[in-house]
Design an enzyme around this catalytic site. Structure first.
Site, mmCIF file in Angstrom:
data_model
loop_
_atom_site.group_PDB
_atom_site.id
_atom_site.type_symbol
_atom_site.label_atom_id
_atom_site.label_comp_id
_atom_site.label_asym_id
_atom_site.label_seq_id
_atom_site.Cartn_x
_atom_site.Cartn_y
_atom_site.Cartn_z
ATOM 1 N N ASP A 179 0.908 -1.136 0.000
ATOM 2 C CA ASP A 179 0.000 0.000 0.000
ATOM 3 C C ASP A 179 0.950 1.189 0.000
ATOM 4 O O ASP A 179 1.600 1.468 1.014
ATOM 5 C CB ASP A 179 -0.874 0.013 1.258
ATOM 6 C CG ASP A 179 -1.847 1.181 1.227
ATOM 7 O OD1 ASP A 179 -1.431 2.287 0.839
ATOM 8 O OD2 ASP A 179 -3.020 0.999 1.572
ATOM 9 N N HIS A 180 1.075 1.858 -1.133
ATOM 10 C CA HIS A 180 2.182 2.822 -1.244
ATOM 11 C C HIS A 180 2.020 3.994 -0.271
ATOM 12 O O HIS A 180 2.984 4.682 0.030
ATOM 13 C CB HIS A 180 2.397 3.277 -2.682
ATOM 14 C CG HIS A 180 1.412 4.289 -3.181
ATOM 15 N ND1 HIS A 180 0.158 3.957 -3.609
ATOM 16 C CD2 HIS A 180 1.494 5.636 -3.309
ATOM 17 C CE1 HIS A 180 -0.484 5.055 -3.990
ATOM 18 N NE2 HIS A 180 0.314 6.090 -3.812
ATOM 19 N N LYS A 184 4.928 6.597 2.442
ATOM 20 C CA LYS A 184 5.055 8.060 2.463
ATOM 21 C C LYS A 184 5.675 8.489 3.787
ATOM 22 O O LYS A 184 5.322 7.979 4.851
ATOM 23 C CB LYS A 184 3.685 8.725 2.256
ATOM 24 C CG LYS A 184 3.146 8.500 0.833
ATOM 25 C CD LYS A 184 1.926 9.345 0.567
ATOM 26 C CE LYS A 184 1.209 8.917 -0.694
ATOM 27 N NZ LYS A 184 1.644 9.593 -1.913
ATOM 28 N N GLU A 218 -7.474 14.758 -4.927
ATOM 29 C CA GLU A 218 -6.663 14.690 -6.151
ATOM 30 C C GLU A 218 -7.200 15.669 -7.180
ATOM 31 O O GLU A 218 -8.410 15.893 -7.251
ATOM 32 C CB GLU A 218 -6.730 13.288 -6.738
ATOM 33 C CG GLU A 218 -6.127 12.229 -5.845
ATOM 34 C CD GLU A 218 -6.020 10.908 -6.580
ATOM 35 O OE1 GLU A 218 -4.968 10.677 -7.198
ATOM 36 O OE2 GLU A 218 -6.971 10.133 -6.561
ATOM 37 N N HIS A 242 -5.761 2.818 1.257
ATOM 38 C CA HIS A 242 -4.947 3.938 1.746
ATOM 39 C C HIS A 242 -5.570 4.643 2.960
ATOM 40 O O HIS A 242 -4.909 4.861 3.969
ATOM 41 C CB HIS A 242 -4.750 4.979 0.634
ATOM 42 C CG HIS A 242 -4.230 4.407 -0.645
ATOM 43 N ND1 HIS A 242 -3.269 3.429 -0.694
ATOM 44 C CD2 HIS A 242 -4.531 4.681 -1.939
ATOM 45 C CE1 HIS A 242 -3.001 3.132 -1.968
ATOM 46 N NE2 HIS A 242 -3.760 3.872 -2.732
#
Ligand code: BG6
Length: 491
Positions: A179-180, A184, A218, A242
């Site tokens: 889960d990118h 972060k 976004e 996320h």
């Protein structure tokens, strides 16, 4: 100030979907950056794999073009790029047949044995085929791991099936679910803020916190992903993974250590404590939106339906939810979460709003006393901001002012802001699962999301239109303002 670079042991990264978008935009540039920082030791190789019939040379060109396109000019260093290209190889394999697998085996078995990572940058429909062929062609060594990308299913049943399929071939400790968001910088900083300071933790509960807001906004729209996105929608695409992971990091109890199982055990408890949303309350606590034509990212943009072929869809490109974590620490503290495409800008942040002071000793001339807020900014301008009331400087009466202790990481530390994938790709090699999602977490997240999807269907809850370039539908504003609170919209 610079970060400490600890080289890792040599490895082979085999990237299935090696010619795809993720490899081009994220994986190859991330691996290059780690080489540039001196973290790669020899003999390390990156092996692209996909169905396309390419030679090693063709794929090297693809990799170099990807670097040209996605690196900043001063990061593209001819000598380093040549060194990088020399470690790039390619094998044409078919996930659905035995074609190419012997060639892959041959290349993997050349030279000294290295850590082996298979990265599935492909659609989940072929996770099973690839895993089984990896096993059948005896490509699993004692130092092998597999990395999978979302979406892990589109509901609990399909996620369980997918996990079972991969689980038949690999042990849970070998499976790295990316889960990118967990890569972060600021997400990890949440752990530092909460557990490396004595200041916040005593206040981190329903006695002192009024509410939590999480916004992932976004500016982009569909980005040629209509096929996937229209079947997914914002709840599946962003919240199930996320945003719920962010909720976990905010809400979890202190793990006993940074050990992967200790951290993931605590996150799991949060997911399991999420209060169910059903047909009975879905309309009060969720808002679905879909963008209409407007202006975003500096120009006019089409609406979602115009971008879609076919032009009919009730898929949400925006979702806002008033969630609750039903446990002693958080009872009664709303977690307002929202995310959407084509909103007013690219901005992700977590805002913790503390309770108002219980009694004011100041008279009306002092002005309004705002509740303290801690803002944890994920992007852009990663950083942490703590608002405080102070006395307006100077002689005269007592007037109060709300100021921020504002720490932008880019300004405070002269380090490059590494992409999340750089950290995560190397955590796989280091065999550190702390920032990866365990099977039971994925399933617990779906257990909360599934009833919302079902309730939307049962109640026929429609998407509300919002103009591209705004903060979403007015119903989202009403969702929080009904409770006497307001979204933090600063970009
Ligand atoms: C992905 C989603 O997981 O995350 C995309 O599928 C979204 O729809 C992206 O755009 C956002 O990632 P970031 O790092 O740009 O916030």
């Amino acid at each position: 100030m610079s970060s400490q670079i600890i080289p890792v042991e040599p490895f082979d990264y085999v990237v299935f979907g090696g010619t795809g978008d993720l490899a081009e935009r994220k994986l190859l540039p991330a691996l290059y950056h780690r080489q540039l920082e001196g973290q790669i030791t020899e003999p390390t190789r990156i092996i692209g794999a996909s169905r396309a019939a390419l030679s090693h040379e063709d794929y090297r060109k693809f990799a170099v073009d990807a670097l040209k396109e996605h690196l900043k000019a001063d990061e593209y260093k001819e000598e380093e790029v040549a060194k990088f290209a020399a470690r790039v190889f390619y094998v044409s394999v078919d996930a659905k047949s035995d074609q190419g697998w012997d060639a892959l085996k041959k290349i993997l078995e050349e030279g000294k044995e290295r850590i082996r990572a298979f990265y599935l940058a492909v659609g989940p429909a072929i996770f099973g085929d690839i895993s089984e062929r990896i096993r059948d062609h005896k490509l699993i060594t004692k130092n092998t791991r597999i990395v999978v990308e979302k979406p892990i299913g589109r509901d609990l049943a399909s996620a369980t099936e997918l996990n079972d399929t991969i689980g038949k071939v690999f042990r849970e400790e070998q499976i790295f679910r990316i889960d990118h968001y967990l890569g972060k910088e600021t997400v990890q900083n949440l752990m530092a803020l909460r557990f490396a300071n004595a200041l916040y933790e005593p206040l981190w509960n329903s006695a002192h916190i009024d509410h939590v807001q999480i916004t992932v906004s976004e500016a982009v729209g569909l980005e040629n992903r209509a096929g996937y996105y229209d079947k997914a929608g914002a709840l599946r695409d962003m919240v199930q993974n996320h945003i719920l992971q962010l909720v976990c990091f905010v809400a979890m109890e202190a793990p006993t250590s940074m050990d992967a199982e200790a951290v993931r055990d605590e996150k799991l408890k949060v997911l399991r404590a999420l209060k169910p949303i059903t047909s009975a309350n879905v309309e009060q606590v969720t808002v679905r939106g879909q963008y209409r034509a407007g202006a975003s990212a500096g120009g006019p943009v089409k609406g979602y339906l115009e971008e879609l072929e076919g032009g009919i869809s009730n898929t949400e490109t925006f979702v806002a939810i008033k969630a609750e974590v039903s446990n002693w620490r958080w009872a009664g503290v709303p977690f307002y979460i929202r995310t959407g495409k084509r909103l007013a800008g690219r901005m992700s942040e977590i805002v913790i709003t503390f309770k108002q002071i219980p009694h004011s000793i100041f008279d009306n001339n002092a002005g309004r006393i705002s509740a303290n807020q801690l803002v944890i900014r994920l992007q852009p301008n990663e950083g942490v901001k703590q608002s405080l009331m102070i006395k307006d400087p100077g002689p005269g009466g007592m007037r109060l002012r709300n100021v921020s202790l504002d720490m932008s990481f880019a300004e405070a530390f002269a380090v490059r802001n590494a992409d999340a994938y750089e950290r995560l790709l190397f955590d796989v090699i280091r065999n550190n699962q702390t920032l990866f999602v365990r099977r039971d977490e994925v399933e617990a997240a779906w257990k909360w999301v599934d009833p919302i999807l079902k309730a939307w269907e049962e109640t026929g809850q429609q998407v509300q239109g919002y103009t591209a370039g705004t903060w979403g539908p007015s119903q989202s504003i009403a969702l929080i303002e009904r409770d006497g609170r307001t979204w933090n919209d600063a970009i």
